[in-house]
Every structure is written in structure tokens, then in C-alpha cells.
Design a protein around this motif. Structure first.
Motif, PDB file in Angstrom:
ATOM      1  N   PHE A  84      27.457  38.602  37.198  1.00  0.00           N
ATOM      2  CA  PHE A  84      26.095  38.392  37.670  1.00  0.00           C
ATOM      3  C   PHE A  84      25.854  39.351  38.832  1.00  0.00           C
ATOM      4  CE2 PHE A  84      22.960  36.355  40.470  1.00  0.00           C
ATOM      5  CZ  PHE A  84      21.891  36.276  39.591  1.00  0.00           C
ATOM      6  N   ASN A  85      24.727  40.040  38.789  1.00  0.00           N
ATOM      7  CA  ASN A  85      24.364  40.975  39.854  1.00  0.00           C
ATOM      8  C   ASN A  85      25.474  42.018  40.083  1.00  0.00           C
ATOM      9  OD1 ASN A  85      22.567  41.978  41.756  1.00  0.00           O
ATOM     10  ND2 ASN A  85      23.410  40.714  43.409  1.00  0.00           N
ATOM     11  N   ASN A  86      26.021  42.520  38.984  1.00  0.00           N
ATOM     12  CA  ASN A  86      27.090  43.526  38.996  1.00  0.00           C
ATOM     13  C   ASN A  86      28.384  43.046  39.642  1.00  0.00           C
ATOM     14  OD1 ASN A  86      26.291  46.058  37.639  1.00  0.00           O
ATOM     15  ND2 ASN A  86      24.547  45.888  39.020  1.00  0.00           N
ATOM     16  N   THR A  87      28.532  41.754  39.827  1.00  0.00           N
ATOM     17  CA  THR A  87      29.755  41.197  40.388  1.00  0.00           C
ATOM     18  C   THR A  87      30.501  40.449  39.295  1.00  0.00           C
ATOM     19  OG1 THR A  87      28.723  40.963  42.556  1.00  0.00           O
ATOM     20  CG2 THR A  87      30.708  39.647  42.142  1.00  0.00           C
ATOM     21  N   ALA A  88      31.742  40.871  39.056  1.00  0.00           N
ATOM     22  CA  ALA A  88      32.566  40.214  38.041  1.00  0.00           C
ATOM     23  C   ALA A  88      33.146  38.921  38.597  1.00  0.00           C
ATOM     24  CB  ALA A  88      33.694  41.150  37.606  1.00  0.00           C
ATOM     25  N   PHE A  89      33.096  37.870  37.800  1.00  0.00           N
ATOM     26  CA  PHE A  89      33.692  36.581  38.141  1.00  0.00           C
ATOM     27  C   PHE A  89      34.897  36.404  37.222  1.00  0.00           C
ATOM     28  CE2 PHE A  89      29.366  36.297  39.559  1.00  0.00           C
ATOM     29  CZ  PHE A  89      29.451  35.604  40.744  1.00  0.00           C
ATOM     30  N   LYS A  90      36.057  36.835  37.668  1.00  0.00           N
ATOM     31  CA  LYS A  90      37.237  36.867  36.807  1.00  0.00           C
ATOM     32  C   LYS A  90      38.136  35.647  36.944  1.00  0.00           C
ATOM     33  CE  LYS A  90      37.502  41.699  35.785  1.00  0.00           C
ATOM     34  NZ  LYS A  90      38.382  42.846  35.654  1.00  0.00           N
ATOM     35  N   GLN A  91      37.744  34.696  37.773  1.00  0.00           N
ATOM     36  CA  GLN A  91      38.527  33.470  37.854  1.00  0.00           C
ATOM     37  C   GLN A  91      38.465  32.775  36.496  1.00  0.00           C
ATOM     38  OE1 GLN A  91      37.296  30.757  40.918  1.00  0.00           O
ATOM     39  NE2 GLN A  91      38.771  29.209  40.321  1.00  0.00           N
ATOM     40  N   GLY A  92      39.619  32.437  35.948  1.00  0.00           N
ATOM     41  CA  GLY A  92      39.678  31.794  34.644  1.00  0.00           C
ATOM     42  C   GLY A  92      39.677  32.758  33.471  1.00  0.00           C
TER      43      GLY A  92
END
Length: 182
Positions: A84-92
Motif C-alpha cells: 500500500f502506498n509503495n510500502t511492502a507489508f512482508k510480515q506473514g
């Protein structure tokens, strides 16, 4: 949905329709929400212009908890982590094979580009590969077959990418995305 080929900024009929449609979905009856469009919201191909989609449509994906954005246009395959908003959420997020990932309780939509048919061209990708891009492959001519299973909060998406090379050799890659919400 084809917001990339028409006006879709806030205040337009297309934007109002999309927001009303997403807002009316009963997530108890429809546990998975997949938004399909022509152009990808995230692509590491140098020829893409995803800015307007990210600026206008991406906030709706977050607001209404869209699980997957499925797009084409780019003549390539790309798997994008929850972002979201060019930010990767890689938790999980865990890679389970060369082209397989598990997403456990993703915190943002997963984006899949399966634009594998069309003009016979080679895609050019940005370097270095963005953090949110998990897998990308541009080939001469591909065909993707998509299978979605399990209408629960456990989802398995598999798609096979069949590639016809110049010497008429057929190769294939199976891409598997498995997502679970707790």
C-alpha cells in the motif's frame, strides 16, 4: 472494471460506482474480494504508469479490504507482495518455492499481473527490483490459466504460465499464491 481507460478520479461516475459497489459487498457472504482491471496498480515494468491508479483507486482497495488486484496490460507475469502506498507489508509472507508464496493474514492487497498474451515483445524491468516485487518474468508469448479455490478465508490461487519460445518449445511455470486470514 476498467478504470485505467476512462476517467476514475474522485467525483467521477466511475469512482462513485466503484466505491458504491465495494461498499455494498457483504464480506460474510463474499469472503474474498478480487478487483480486476486492465492496467496493473503495481508493475516494475519500465513502460507502466500506475500513478493515477495508486492515487485514486488504491485508497479504495485499502478502505474496503480488497484481497487481490488482478491486472494485465503488461505482457509479463508479476507477483507483488501485500503493498500500500509503495510500502511492502512482508510480515506473514514466505516463499515456499521458486514461484510459490504463502501470505498469512496479509495487511494490504496482493497484486498479480497476468498480462501474458498480446504483442510479441520483451518487457524491460526496473533495476534493482522493487522491494514489493516478488517475482517477475517477461516472455515472448504466454498464456495464463487461473484457478481459484476455496470460498473461505483460506484461498489458493494457482496459475500456470505457458510460454511458447521462438523455436516453438513449450515451457511452463506454475505460480502458486496461498493466503490465509486468521
Amino acid at each position: 472494471l476498467n478504470p485505467s481507460e476512462c476517467s476514475y478520479a474522485p467525483g467521477t461516475k466511475q469512482f462513485a460506482w466503484l466505491e458504491a459497489t465495494l461498499g455494498a459487498i457483504n464480506r460474510t457472504e463474499t469472503p474474498w474480494l478480487v478487483l480486476a482491471g486492465h492496467r496493473p496498480m503495481y508493475s516494475s515494468d519500465t513502460a507502466t504508469d500506475s500513478g493515477p491508479l495508486q492515487r485514486y483507486i488504491e485508497p479504495l482497495l485499502r478502505k474496503y479490504n480488497v484481497d487481490i488486484e488482478l491486472a494485465g496490460h503488461m505482457h509479463a507475469t508479476e507477483v507483488v507482495s501485500p503493498v500500500f502506498n509503495n510500502t511492502a507489508f512482508k510480515q506473514g509472507v514466505s516463499q515456499t518455492g521458486p514461484t510459490s508464496w504463502n501470505f498469512n493474514n496479509p495487511q494490504a492487497p496482493v497484486h498479480l499481473t497476468v498480462g501474458n498474451t498480446g504483442a510479441i515483445i520483451h518487457e524491460k524491468f526496473v533495476s534493482p527490483q522493487p522491494e514489493w516485487s516478488l517475482y517477475r518474468n517477461g516472455t515472448i508469448m504466454d498464456l495464463s490459466l487461473i484457478h481459484i479455490s476455496e470460498p473461505t478465508r483460506h484461498l489458493s490461487i494457482s496459475y500456470a504460465v505457458f510460454c511458447l519460445k521462438k523455436k516453438k518449445k513449450l515451457t511452463s511455470t506454475l505460480i502458486h499464491v496461498y493466503a490465509t486470514y486468521n
